[in-house]
Design a protein around this motif. Structure first.
Motif, PDB file in Angstrom:
ATOM      1  N   GLY A   1      19.544 -12.581  16.137  1.00  0.00           N
ATOM      2  CA  GLY A   1      19.868 -12.701  14.860  1.00  0.00           C
ATOM      3  C   GLY A   1      19.584 -14.125  14.081  1.00  0.00           C
ATOM      4  N   TYR A   2      20.336 -15.156  15.282  1.00  0.00           N
ATOM      5  CA  TYR A   2      20.445 -16.448  14.524  1.00  0.00           C
ATOM      6  C   TYR A   2      19.149 -17.007  14.814  1.00  0.00           C
ATOM      7  CZ  TYR A   2      21.205 -16.710  19.571  1.00  0.00           C
ATOM      8  OH  TYR A   2      21.188 -16.695  20.935  1.00  0.00           O
ATOM      9  N   SER A   3      18.201 -16.476  15.500  1.00  0.00           N
ATOM     10  CA  SER A   3      16.808 -17.308  15.400  1.00  0.00           C
ATOM     11  C   SER A   3      16.106 -17.068  14.261  1.00  0.00           C
ATOM     12  CB  SER A   3      15.794 -16.513  16.416  1.00  0.00           C
ATOM     13  OG  SER A   3      16.563 -16.636  17.901  1.00  0.00           O
ATOM     14  N   ARG A   4      16.267 -16.296  13.271  1.00  0.00           N
ATOM     15  CA  ARG A   4      15.656 -16.048  11.940  1.00  0.00           C
ATOM     16  C   ARG A   4      15.747 -17.071  11.066  1.00  0.00           C
ATOM     17  NH1 ARG A   4      18.605 -10.647  12.231  1.00  0.00           N
ATOM     18  NH2 ARG A   4      17.190  -9.280  13.212  1.00  0.00           N
ATOM     19  N   ILE A   5      16.923 -18.216  11.256  1.00  0.00           N
ATOM     20  CA  ILE A   5      17.112 -19.139  10.457  1.00  0.00           C
ATOM     21  C   ILE A   5      15.811 -20.326  10.822  1.00  0.00           C
ATOM     22  CG2 ILE A   5      18.661 -20.485  11.810  1.00  0.00           C
ATOM     23  CD1 ILE A   5      19.510 -19.925   8.242  1.00  0.00           C
ATOM     24  N   ASP A   6      15.489 -20.349  12.079  1.00  0.00           N
ATOM     25  CA  ASP A   6      14.717 -21.060  12.392  1.00  0.00           C
ATOM     26  C   ASP A   6      13.181 -20.769  12.194  1.00  0.00           C
ATOM     27  OD1 ASP A   6      16.439 -22.981  13.623  1.00  0.00           O
ATOM     28  OD2 ASP A   6      16.453 -22.013  15.648  1.00  0.00           O
ATOM     29  N   VAL A   7      13.059 -19.593  12.009  1.00  0.00           N
ATOM     30  CA  VAL A   7      11.792 -18.994  11.587  1.00  0.00           C
ATOM     31  C   VAL A   7      11.599 -18.935  10.317  1.00  0.00           C
ATOM     32  CG1 VAL A   7      10.564 -16.558  11.277  1.00  0.00           C
ATOM     33  CG2 VAL A   7      11.759 -17.172  13.423  1.00  0.00           C
ATOM     34  N   MET A   8      12.551 -19.064   9.427  1.00  0.00           N
ATOM     35  CA  MET A   8      12.507 -18.713   8.059  1.00  0.00           C
ATOM     36  C   MET A   8      11.947 -20.565   7.381  1.00  0.00           C
ATOM     37  SD  MET A   8      16.080 -17.939   6.845  1.00  0.00           S
ATOM     38  CE  MET A   8      16.060 -18.265   5.112  1.00  0.00           C
ATOM     39  N   PHE A   9      12.614 -21.155   8.162  1.00  0.00           N
ATOM     40  CA  PHE A   9      12.372 -22.687   7.756  1.00  0.00           C
ATOM     41  C   PHE A   9      11.302 -23.386   8.611  1.00  0.00           C
ATOM     42  CE2 PHE A   9      16.646 -21.890   5.750  1.00  0.00           C
ATOM     43  CZ  PHE A   9      16.330 -22.506   4.574  1.00  0.00           C
ATOM     44  N   GLY A  10      10.454 -22.652   9.070  1.00  0.00           N
ATOM     45  CA  GLY A  10       9.265 -23.002   9.759  1.00  0.00           C
ATOM     46  C   GLY A  10       9.685 -24.047  11.091  1.00  0.00           C
ATOM     47  N   LYS A  11      10.730 -23.874  11.674  1.00  0.00           N
ATOM     48  CA  LYS A  11      10.990 -24.474  13.053  1.00  0.00           C
ATOM     49  C   LYS A  11      10.527 -23.800  14.269  1.00  0.00           C
ATOM     50  CE  LYS A  11      15.021 -26.596  10.988  1.00  0.00           C
ATOM     51  NZ  LYS A  11      16.572 -26.696  11.038  1.00  0.00           N
ATOM     52  N   THR A  12      10.188 -22.627  14.197  1.00  0.00           N
ATOM     53  CA  THR A  12       9.635 -21.688  15.197  1.00  0.00           C
ATOM     54  C   THR A  12       8.901 -20.487  14.528  1.00  0.00           C
ATOM     55  OG1 THR A  12      10.124 -20.685  17.191  1.00  0.00           O
ATOM     56  CG2 THR A  12      11.642 -20.237  15.442  1.00  0.00           C
ATOM     57  N   THR A  13       8.218 -19.611  15.430  1.00  0.00           N
ATOM     58  CA  THR A  13       7.548 -18.695  15.056  1.00  0.00           C
ATOM     59  C   THR A  13       8.442 -17.193  15.539  1.00  0.00           C
ATOM     60  OG1 THR A  13       6.089 -18.313  16.656  1.00  0.00           O
ATOM     61  CG2 THR A  13       5.603 -19.545  15.009  1.00  0.00           C
ATOM     62  N   LEU A  14       8.291 -16.044  14.713  1.00  0.00           N
ATOM     63  CA  LEU A  14       8.681 -14.893  15.045  1.00  0.00           C
ATOM     64  C   LEU A  14       8.156 -14.530  16.685  1.00  0.00           C
ATOM     65  CD1 LEU A  14      10.662 -12.647  14.313  1.00  0.00           C
ATOM     66  CD2 LEU A  14       8.454 -11.458  13.183  1.00  0.00           C
ATOM     67  N   ASP A  15       7.013 -14.877  16.781  1.00  0.00           N
ATOM     68  CA  ASP A  15       6.436 -14.580  18.166  1.00  0.00           C
ATOM     69  C   ASP A  15       7.247 -15.420  19.217  1.00  0.00           C
ATOM     70  OD1 ASP A  15       4.661 -12.763  17.246  1.00  0.00           O
ATOM     71  OD2 ASP A  15       2.809 -14.149  17.280  1.00  0.00           O
ATOM     72  N   ASP A  16       7.596 -16.713  19.006  1.00  0.00           N
ATOM     73  CA  ASP A  16       8.131 -17.446  20.070  1.00  0.00           C
ATOM     74  C   ASP A  16       9.497 -17.183  20.206  1.00  0.00           C
ATOM     75  OD1 ASP A  16       5.918 -18.930  20.175  1.00  0.00           O
ATOM     76  OD2 ASP A  16       6.588 -20.583  18.778  1.00  0.00           O
ATOM     77  N   VAL A  17      10.288 -16.590  19.197  1.00  0.00           N
ATOM     78  CA  VAL A  17      11.728 -16.073  19.573  1.00  0.00           C
ATOM     79  C   VAL A  17      11.790 -14.565  19.915  1.00  0.00           C
ATOM     80  CG1 VAL A  17      12.513 -17.796  18.112  1.00  0.00           C
ATOM     81  CG2 VAL A  17      12.093 -15.497  17.159  1.00  0.00           C
ATOM     82  N   SER A  18      10.785 -13.715  20.052  1.00  0.00           N
ATOM     83  CA  SER A  18      10.851 -12.438  20.465  1.00  0.00           C
ATOM     84  C   SER A  18      10.679 -12.180  22.045  1.00  0.00           C
ATOM     85  CB  SER A  18       9.501 -11.621  19.728  1.00  0.00           C
ATOM     86  OG  SER A  18       9.431 -11.762  18.524  1.00  0.00           O
ATOM     87  N   LEU A  19      11.752 -11.271  22.346  1.00  0.00           N
ATOM     88  CA  LEU A  19      11.851 -11.330  23.932  1.00  0.00           C
ATOM     89  C   LEU A  19      11.460  -9.815  24.210  1.00  0.00           C
ATOM     90  CD1 LEU A  19      15.414 -12.996  24.210  1.00  0.00           C
ATOM     91  CD2 LEU A  19      13.054 -13.934  24.627  1.00  0.00           C
ATOM     92  N   PRO A  20      10.349  -9.706  24.962  1.00  0.00           N
ATOM     93  CA  PRO A  20       9.801  -8.186  25.092  1.00  0.00           C
ATOM     94  C   PRO A  20      10.733  -7.415  26.139  1.00  0.00           C
ATOM     95  CG  PRO A  20       8.614  -9.880  26.597  1.00  0.00           C
ATOM     96  CD  PRO A  20       9.429 -10.689  25.596  1.00  0.00           C
ATOM     97  N   TYR A  21      10.825  -6.284  25.782  1.00  0.00           N
ATOM     98  CA  TYR A  21      11.713  -5.372  26.248  1.00  0.00           C
ATOM     99  C   TYR A  21      11.085  -5.117  27.603  1.00  0.00           C
ATOM    100  CZ  TYR A  21      14.951  -4.469  22.162  1.00  0.00           C
ATOM    101  OH  TYR A  21      15.681  -4.528  21.396  1.00  0.00           O
ATOM    102  N   ALA A  22       9.908  -5.298  27.756  1.00  0.00           N
ATOM    103  CA  ALA A  22       9.434  -5.131  29.122  1.00  0.00           C
ATOM    104  C   ALA A  22       9.767  -6.062  30.339  1.00  0.00           C
ATOM    105  CB  ALA A  22       7.874  -5.224  29.212  1.00  0.00           C
ATOM    106  N   ALA A  23      10.403  -7.124  29.832  1.00  0.00           N
ATOM    107  CA  ALA A  23      11.098  -8.025  30.688  1.00  0.00           C
ATOM    108  C   ALA A  23      12.692  -7.390  31.139  1.00  0.00           C
ATOM    109  CB  ALA A  23      11.198  -9.402  30.138  1.00  0.00           C
ATOM    110  N   PHE A  24      13.083  -6.528  30.416  1.00  0.00           N
ATOM    111  CA  PHE A  24      14.697  -6.108  30.567  1.00  0.00           C
ATOM    112  C   PHE A  24      14.083  -4.918  31.857  1.00  0.00           C
ATOM    113  CE2 PHE A  24      17.997  -3.277  30.052  1.00  0.00           C
ATOM    114  CZ  PHE A  24      19.277  -4.007  30.177  1.00  0.00           C
ATOM    115  N   GLU A  25      14.696  -5.373  33.145  1.00  0.00           N
ATOM    116  CA  GLU A  25      14.445  -4.646  34.275  1.00  0.00           C
ATOM    117  C   GLU A  25      15.942  -4.680  35.125  1.00  0.00           C
ATOM    118  OE1 GLU A  25      11.065  -5.743  36.491  1.00  0.00           O
ATOM    119  OE2 GLU A  25       9.614  -4.858  35.003  1.00  0.00           O
TER     120      GLU A  25
END
Length: 374
Positions: A43-67
């Motif tokens: 959730g705290y990543s959204r502050i960086d997304v909204m102010f253009g410091k990163t992108t949503l794709d860059d902070v999204s962690l795919p569940y496929a990696a949860f093994e």
């Protein structure tokens, strides 16, 4: 002996609970996690997304990696919950469990605040934060309102974080003098659980020229105008809102909720249905709705399930968690909170600093590694 554990939701609470059960039981675990999303976003990543410091794709962690050994995570949409039978129906089938843990978080009731969708912006969802990433560059002047539309809501200091980061963003662009910032909150302070953090935030608001209106809620938006519950009308050129929260509709439809949230035994997180637990933002704990409190709840529930499987001792809910505030200028403050292990709330406050930023980065890295092997 294997016992079926069904976890609804792969947020902080669900991921941590599944990890704990896998660590304890290994391949002997029989745990299914159900979530409708493809990936997890802190959730705290959204502050960086909204102010253009990163992108949503860059902070999204795919569940496929949860093994994890003994854990199965399926992408399905939950359509019905029968708490009595511990049976859950999804668009992919039906699941029955010996232990059912509901960790679906809180959703947003946009319609509860008329005009929010048409005239404002919300920054608490992934889509809302991503949308603002494109809105901010085109904003150049006028009054801005950071407004809360209902209580309780996730991450109590989150709106303060938004207001502070907005101040520094506008300052860096050289247009702060052309933009007033007003923060409207239903709370008596920006952070009731930590008097020191609240005082530091209010001092920063005063220093940066951010007006704070306490114990007031935004109830309606009209074109360029926010109406508060005391009748105050505030003009705005840009509205940044925290929508009213509620449990997911499927949880409401299940009959689990009372007075808007899911009642639980605070010490065990168990609902009135034996073997059915609720953790995280939708549970009526009275504690902050924050990921770290969902984590501590997951620790409690894991020991309860393991105690019933092995005859070991269950641990009571500690009510421990950490609230982190990004100031937007490279500094971070945080408060470590302990609600339940002693006779009264214990709060250890760490003022804004670069060291606080490193703490936040370590917090992030620990969970990325623990849950997603990153």
């Amino acid at each position: 002996m294997k016992s079926r554990v069904l976890i609804l939701g792969a947020g902080f609470g669900g991921l941590e609970l599944a990890t704990l059960l896998s660590e304890a039981l290994g391949e002997g675990a029989d745990v299914t996690v159900v979530d409708r999303r493809d990936s997890f976003v802190f959730g705290y990543s959204r502050i960086d997304v909204m102010f253009g410091k990163t992108t949503l794709d860059d902070v999204s962690l795919p569940y496929a990696a949860f093994e994890k050994p003994g854990i199965r995570l399926v992408k399905e949409t939950i359509t019905a919950i029968d708490a009595t039978a511990k049976r859950v129906t999804t668009d992919g089938g039906t699941y029955e469990a010996d232990f059912l843990v509901i960790a679906l978080g809180a959703d947003y009731d946009m319609a509860a605040t008329p005009g929010l969708v048409e005239h404002g912006n919300e920054f608490y969802s992934d889509a809302g934060a991503d949308r603002l990433r494109d809105v901010f560059p085109g904003f150049n002047s006028g009054p801005v309102i950071v407004g809360i539309c209902g209580f309780p809501y996730k991450c109590p200091p989150g709106p303060s974080e938004c207001a502070l980061t907005l101040h520094h963003y506008l300052t860096e662009r050289g247009i702060r003098k052309d933009c007033d910032i007003t923060f409207v909150s239903p709370l008596s302070s920006p952070m009731p659980a930590s008097a020191e953090m609240a005082q530091a935030l209010m001092e920063s608001f005063e220093e940066f020229g951010i007006r704070l209106l306490k114990q007031r809620t935004v109830i309606r938006l009209e074109p360029g105008l926010a109406v508060l519950d005391d009748g105050t009308e505030l003009p705005f050129a840009l509205f940044l809102g925290v929508p009213k929260h509620q449990p997911p509709q499927v949880v409401i439809d299940s009959g689990l909720t009372e007075d808007g949230w899911v009642p639980i035994d605070l010490s065990t997180l168990e609902t009135r249905f034996p073997g059915v637990y609720a953790i995280g933002d939708m549970a009526a704990t009275g504690l902050p709705k924050s990921g770290t409190f969902a984590e501590s709840a997951a620790h409690c529930v894991s020991t309860s399930i393991l105690a019933k499987l092995r005859g070991s001792n269950a641990q009571l809910n500690t009510g421990q968690g950490t609230c982190i505030v990004e100031y937007g200028d490279g500094r971070v403050s945080y408060a470590q909170l302990d609600f339940l292990t002693g006779p009264k709330l214990e709060a250890i406050y760490h003022p804004p600093s670069i060291a606080g930023k490193r703490f936040k980065q370590g917090f992030d890295e620990t969970r990325r590694s623990r849950w997603f092997n990153l």
